[in-house]
Design a protein around this motif. Structure first.
Motif, PDB file in Angstrom:
ATOM      1  N   VAL A  35      21.062   0.335 133.303  1.00  0.00           N
ATOM      2  CA  VAL A  35      22.103   0.979 132.503  1.00  0.00           C
ATOM      3  C   VAL A  35      23.388   1.059 133.316  1.00  0.00           C
ATOM      4  O   VAL A  35      24.483   0.785 132.807  1.00  0.00           O
ATOM      5  N   GLU A  36      23.246   1.414 134.608  1.00  0.00           N
ATOM      6  CA  GLU A  36      24.412   1.500 135.484  1.00  0.00           C
ATOM      7  C   GLU A  36      25.092   0.137 135.625  1.00  0.00           C
ATOM      8  O   GLU A  36      26.313   0.030 135.540  1.00  0.00           O
ATOM      9  N   GLU A  37      24.303  -0.924 135.811  1.00  0.00           N
ATOM     10  CA  GLU A  37      24.865  -2.273 135.917  1.00  0.00           C
ATOM     11  C   GLU A  37      25.556  -2.679 134.620  1.00  0.00           C
ATOM     12  O   GLU A  37      26.646  -3.263 134.638  1.00  0.00           O
ATOM     13  N   SER A  38      24.901  -2.376 133.500  1.00  0.00           N
ATOM     14  CA  SER A  38      25.509  -2.700 132.202  1.00  0.00           C
ATOM     15  C   SER A  38      26.813  -1.941 132.026  1.00  0.00           C
ATOM     16  O   SER A  38      27.805  -2.497 131.548  1.00  0.00           O
ATOM     17  N   PHE A  39      26.803  -0.677 132.436  1.00  0.00           N
ATOM     18  CA  PHE A  39      28.017   0.117 132.319  1.00  0.00           C
ATOM     19  C   PHE A  39      29.125  -0.472 133.197  1.00  0.00           C
ATOM     20  O   PHE A  39      30.275  -0.570 132.765  1.00  0.00           O
ATOM     21  N   GLN A  40      28.768  -0.866 134.415  1.00  0.00           N
ATOM     22  CA  GLN A  40      29.758  -1.477 135.307  1.00  0.00           C
ATOM     23  C   GLN A  40      30.307  -2.774 134.703  1.00  0.00           C
ATOM     24  O   GLN A  40      31.502  -3.054 134.776  1.00  0.00           O
ATOM     25  N   ARG A  41      29.416  -3.568 134.095  1.00  0.00           N
ATOM     26  CA  ARG A  41      29.857  -4.807 133.442  1.00  0.00           C
ATOM     27  C   ARG A  41      30.806  -4.516 132.292  1.00  0.00           C
ATOM     28  O   ARG A  41      31.837  -5.165 132.131  1.00  0.00           O
ATOM     29  N   VAL A  42      30.447  -3.512 131.483  1.00  0.00           N
ATOM     30  CA  VAL A  42      31.308  -3.130 130.361  1.00  0.00           C
ATOM     31  C   VAL A  42      32.659  -2.654 130.875  1.00  0.00           C
ATOM     32  O   VAL A  42      33.706  -3.017 130.330  1.00  0.00           O
ATOM     33  N   GLN A  43      32.638  -1.845 131.933  1.00  0.00           N
ATOM     34  CA  GLN A  43      33.890  -1.376 132.519  1.00  0.00           C
ATOM     35  C   GLN A  43      34.717  -2.561 133.033  1.00  0.00           C
ATOM     36  O   GLN A  43      35.933  -2.603 132.877  1.00  0.00           O
ATOM     37  N   GLY A  44      34.041  -3.524 133.663  1.00  0.00           N
ATOM     38  CA  GLY A  44      34.737  -4.723 134.148  1.00  0.00           C
ATOM     39  C   GLY A  44      35.369  -5.489 133.000  1.00  0.00           C
ATOM     40  O   GLY A  44      36.520  -5.941 133.099  1.00  0.00           O
ATOM     41  N   PHE A  45      34.616  -5.667 131.899  1.00  0.00           N
ATOM     42  CA  PHE A  45      35.160  -6.361 130.724  1.00  0.00           C
ATOM     43  C   PHE A  45      36.345  -5.597 130.140  1.00  0.00           C
ATOM     44  O   PHE A  45      37.339  -6.182 129.741  1.00  0.00           O
ATOM     45  N   VAL A  49      40.038  -7.039 129.710  1.00  0.00           N
ATOM     46  CA  VAL A  49      40.746  -7.054 128.430  1.00  0.00           C
ATOM     47  C   VAL A  49      42.082  -6.325 128.549  1.00  0.00           C
ATOM     48  O   VAL A  49      43.095  -6.798 128.033  1.00  0.00           O
ATOM     49  N   ASP A  50      42.086  -5.199 129.265  1.00  0.00           N
ATOM     50  CA  ASP A  50      43.348  -4.470 129.462  1.00  0.00           C
ATOM     51  C   ASP A  50      44.352  -5.312 130.250  1.00  0.00           C
ATOM     52  O   ASP A  50      45.533  -5.359 129.907  1.00  0.00           O
ATOM     53  N   ARG A  51      43.869  -5.981 131.312  1.00  0.00           N
ATOM     54  CA  ARG A  51      44.775  -6.850 132.070  1.00  0.00           C
ATOM     55  C   ARG A  51      45.301  -7.973 131.202  1.00  0.00           C
ATOM     56  O   ARG A  51      46.484  -8.307 131.255  1.00  0.00           O
ATOM     57  N   TRP A  52      44.422  -8.578 130.400  1.00  0.00           N
ATOM     58  CA  TRP A  52      44.857  -9.657 129.507  1.00  0.00           C
ATOM     59  C   TRP A  52      45.887  -9.143 128.508  1.00  0.00           C
ATOM     60  O   TRP A  52      46.892  -9.794 128.260  1.00  0.00           O
TER      61      TRP A  52
END
Length: 127
Positions: A35-45, A49-52
């Motif tokens: 769950v933590e890894e998935s959350f980190q991945r979601v945060q990264g995405f 998206v914000d940078r884009w």
């Protein structure tokens, strides 16, 4: 990390994945890590998206700025071209007038020669 911030931290993760507190309490360490890894991945995405989005906004702003600059450059170029065209037309008119003057002078000499062969001449008024 204080207990309060830790609870807030996990509450955010739980809300992110739609987990209830009971489900969160029954999770094993491996599931928690996933769950933590998935959350980190979601945060990264989300950050990507914000940078884009920011990059796209900046790009659109630069394009409109460039178009505004190009508009003024185009107007200046059109003005310069108009001035050059006016000067070229003036020069062409002078060249055509000179060519016409030469043609009239040539015809005048030719008529004068033909008249002299017939024994005649142009009447020239003397002052």
């Amino acid at each position: 990390m204080t207990t309060e911030s830790w609870v807030t931290h996990w509450t955010e993760r739980r809300a992110c994945f739609g987990l209830t507190s009971r489900q969160l309490g029954n999770m094993s360490v491996e599931k928690t890590m996933k769950v933590e890894e998935s959350f980190q991945r979601v945060q990264g995405f989300k950050k990507m998206v914000d940078r884009w989005r920011n990059s796209h906004t900046r790009c659109m702003w630069q394009m409109t700025l460039s178009q505004r600059r190009n508009l003024y450059a185009t107007l200046r170029m059109q003005d310069t071209m108009g001035q050059e065209l006016a000067l070229a037309n003036k020069q062409l008119l002078m060249v055509r007038q000179a060519a016409l003057h030469q043609l009239f002078a040539k015809e005048h000499r030719q008529y004068k020669q033909e008249l002299s062969q017939m024994g005649k001449a142009f009447y020239v008024e003397r002052l």
